[in-house]
Design a protein around this motif. Sequence first.
Motif, short mmCIF file in Angstrom:
data_model
loop_
_atom_site.label_atom_id
_atom_site.label_comp_id
_atom_site.label_asym_id
_atom_site.label_seq_id
_atom_site.Cartn_x
_atom_site.Cartn_y
_atom_site.Cartn_z
N GLY A 52 -10.41 -0.11 11.25
CA GLY A 52 -10.95 -0.68 10.02
C GLY A 52 -12.17 0.03 9.53
N GLY A 53 -12.29 1.33 9.84
CA GLY A 53 -13.42 2.10 9.35
C GLY A 53 -13.48 2.11 7.84
N GLU A 54 -12.32 2.03 7.19
CA GLU A 54 -12.23 1.90 5.74
C GLU A 54 -11.66 0.52 5.45
OE1 GLU A 54 -10.28 5.20 3.87
OE2 GLU A 54 -10.87 6.54 5.49
N LYS A 55 -12.45 -0.35 4.88
CA LYS A 55 -12.09 -1.75 4.73
C LYS A 55 -11.08 -1.95 3.60
CE LYS A 55 -15.02 -3.04 7.90
NZ LYS A 55 -14.57 -3.60 9.19
N GLY A 56 -10.32 -3.04 3.74
CA GLY A 56 -9.44 -3.48 2.67
C GLY A 56 -8.08 -2.80 2.69
N PRO A 57 -7.06 -3.49 2.16
CA PRO A 57 -5.70 -2.93 2.10
C PRO A 57 -5.59 -1.73 1.18
CG PRO A 57 -5.82 -5.00 0.87
CD PRO A 57 -7.12 -4.84 1.59
N GLU A 58 -6.56 -1.56 0.25
CA GLU A 58 -6.47 -0.42 -0.66
C GLU A 58 -6.67 0.91 0.07
OE1 GLU A 58 -10.61 -2.03 -0.50
OE2 GLU A 58 -8.62 -2.86 -0.91
N ALA A 59 -7.22 0.88 1.29
CA ALA A 59 -7.36 2.11 2.07
C ALA A 59 -6.01 2.66 2.47
CB ALA A 59 -8.22 1.86 3.31
N PHE A 60 -5.02 1.77 2.62
CA PHE A 60 -3.66 2.19 2.96
C PHE A 60 -2.68 1.18 2.38
CE2 PHE A 60 -0.08 2.59 6.10
CZ PHE A 60 0.34 3.83 5.67
N PRO A 61 -2.39 1.26 1.08
CA PRO A 61 -1.52 0.28 0.42
C PRO A 61 -0.06 0.52 0.80
CG PRO A 61 -2.17 1.97 -1.14
CD PRO A 61 -2.89 2.28 0.13
N MET A 62 0.34 0.01 1.94
CA MET A 62 1.64 0.33 2.51
C MET A 62 2.80 -0.08 1.61
SD MET A 62 3.06 1.79 5.04
CE MET A 62 4.72 1.98 5.64
N SER A 63 2.74 -1.25 1.02
CA SER A 63 3.87 -1.70 0.18
C SER A 63 4.08 -0.76 -1.00
CB SER A 63 3.61 -3.13 -0.31
OG SER A 63 3.55 -4.03 0.77
N CYS A 64 3.00 -0.32 -1.64
CA CYS A 64 3.12 0.61 -2.76
C CYS A 64 3.64 1.97 -2.30
CB CYS A 64 1.77 0.77 -3.46
SG CYS A 64 1.14 -0.74 -4.22
N LEU A 65 3.13 2.42 -1.17
CA LEU A 65 3.57 3.71 -0.66
C LEU A 65 5.04 3.68 -0.27
CD1 LEU A 65 0.49 4.61 1.59
CD2 LEU A 65 1.05 5.54 -0.66
N TRP A 66 5.47 2.58 0.34
CA TRP A 66 6.88 2.45 0.73
C TRP A 66 7.78 2.47 -0.51
CZ3 TRP A 66 9.08 2.16 5.61
CH2 TRP A 66 10.45 1.84 5.65
N ASP A 67 7.41 1.69 -1.53
CA ASP A 67 8.23 1.63 -2.73
C ASP A 67 8.24 2.98 -3.45
OD1 ASP A 67 9.70 -0.14 -4.74
OD2 ASP A 67 8.12 0.73 -5.98
N SER A 68 7.10 3.66 -3.48
CA SER A 68 7.04 4.97 -4.13
C SER A 68 7.92 5.97 -3.40
CB SER A 68 5.59 5.45 -4.16
OG SER A 68 5.50 6.75 -4.70
N ARG A 69 7.86 5.91 -2.07
CA ARG A 69 8.70 6.82 -1.28
C ARG A 69 10.18 6.53 -1.52
NH1 ARG A 69 9.12 9.06 3.94
NH2 ARG A 69 10.93 10.42 3.71
N LEU A 70 10.53 5.25 -1.59
CA LEU A 70 11.93 4.86 -1.81
C LEU A 70 12.41 5.29 -3.19
CD1 LEU A 70 13.95 3.32 -0.03
CD2 LEU A 70 13.38 1.25 -1.30
N ARG A 71 11.57 5.16 -4.20
CA ARG A 71 11.95 5.58 -5.55
C ARG A 71 12.19 7.09 -5.61
NH1 ARG A 71 10.96 2.00 -9.84
NH2 ARG A 71 10.03 0.02 -9.18
N HIS A 72 11.32 7.84 -4.94
CA HIS A 72 11.50 9.29 -4.94
C HIS A 72 12.77 9.69 -4.20
CE1 HIS A 72 10.28 13.52 -5.03
NE2 HIS A 72 10.73 13.58 -3.79
N TYR A 73 13.06 9.01 -3.12
CA TYR A 73 14.22 9.34 -2.30
C TYR A 73 15.53 9.01 -3.02
CZ TYR A 73 17.69 8.74 1.43
OH TYR A 73 18.83 8.78 2.20
N LEU A 74 15.60 7.82 -3.65
CA LEU A 74 16.84 7.38 -4.27
C LEU A 74 17.01 7.92 -5.69
CD1 LEU A 74 16.95 3.66 -3.10
CD2 LEU A 74 18.20 5.61 -2.15
N GLY A 75 15.93 8.21 -6.37
CA GLY A 75 16.04 8.72 -7.73
C GLY A 75 16.75 7.73 -8.64
#
Length: 505
Positions: free
Chosen positions: A176-199
């Motif tokens: 937790g050296g960087e506080k808050g979920p915005e340091a690693f917004p996993m849900s957004c990153l997952w969805d972005s990765r999925l959108r790029h993969y599936l096109g």
Amino acid sequence: MTTPAGSGAGFGSVSWWGLSPALDLQADSPPVDPDSQANTEHETPELDMLLLGSVDGRHLLRTLARAALWPGRRFHFYVLENNLEAVARHMLIFSLALEDPEKMGLQERSETFLEVWGNALLRPPVAAFVRAQADRLAHLVPEPDSLAEQLPWLSLGALKFRERDALEAIFRFWAGGEKGPEAFPMSCLWDSRLRHYLGSRYDARRGVSDWDLHMKLHDRGARVIHTLEFRRWRDTGVAFELRDSSAYHVPNRTLASGRLLSHRGERVAARGYWGDIATGPFVAFGIETDDESLLRTSNGQPVKTAGEITQHNVTELLREVAAWGRPRAARGDPEEAGCDGGGTREPAAPALESFTLHFLPLGSAQTLHHKSCYKGRFQLLYVSCGMVHFLSPELGACVAPGGRLIVELARYLVDLRQEQLQAFSARVEELAQEAGFAPQPQARPSETFSHFYKYGGSAPGCIDPAVEPGTPPPEVLAPPLEIMPPPSEGLTQPPEGQTPPSEPL
């Protein structure tokens, strides 16, 4: 644009879990030879194993869990990964597996293991455990004396100083050296990765996941993976939902990795998720089990899901591995260690010092043979499918004559077509022969991994080592994974450009 099939983009450039079942490495190691291998200090034969891309340590844990069924050995696991985040995950997983049973019960340990290991989102209590353990490890990494005292099974002596500094920084971020979920917004990153993969297939992602499951994974032997659990993982990254779905909302920081991206002609540090979004963590512990009743079918359908089988296997695994953490056999009177309160004798638990986990520097696969201490040292070499390109005569020189080689194949990589899988297997055989290995005689045909032995030793007549009665046959599971296709873009804070080799933040 739709991602072309066969690109492998769904598996990313960083592997967090294995894409093949766990393997008891002793089942494929050379036979015990006390006369030549006995160590005068420990009076126990030693087994040195080199593992490239073992990723999640599941085959190491299974080897320890099954050790009581084999002749006694002292294990030396030498692990080489292609990123420090995987090294940090190894340390976290092992510290969890060896946690004192009085501090954390078996059920809580197994559930925590599953969520940290395979879920993109965690429950708050599990996230708090990760923060506490990461903070502890961050303080131990720069203190060799404290590390040796509290984690005697761990050796970081071979790592470079800058790698240890980077390892400490990774644990600081987890803590937790960087506080808050915005340091690693996993849900957004997952969805972005999925959108790029599936096109263009993103709006039909449920149909795509059903096709990949039924037409690929089921056809390749993973029929116990249920449609609903696979679809849930594809959508959210949560593979093991052990509580109400609303309880999973804290990003799993152990799945974060840092990279340098090229952005407008400059190299920019970025943190994101570049792991698997195609197969999932179900294969490692969820498709094979020692309890055959869990694999029963009713009306042609499995009665248990991969998640239920995984939970059972991990619970039994941690129950057996817990013996390695009991101080009563590691220290104290050995006569007292074998007796319970009623005077009856129990099997003595293996000593904690009976295995050591050594981490080697990143990228040292091609230079190990330059050090005399590694030449002809290892009795067993394991190579994941993502690190097969490191299999060379130089690496083969580190294996003792008669030693074994296990190479993971790409059976459960759903992006690959059947002809690509066959071409990969043929290439593995070529590389193994060039490195000085020959196919192991009488080895059972397998699409999951290939077995070889080193020239110069007597060819083994059977895949089984000669062991005492009661030893398990090597119908144990298979090894782990790592695959390194080009990383997907659009998943981190800074985007774009061809990514150079992964570097930790």
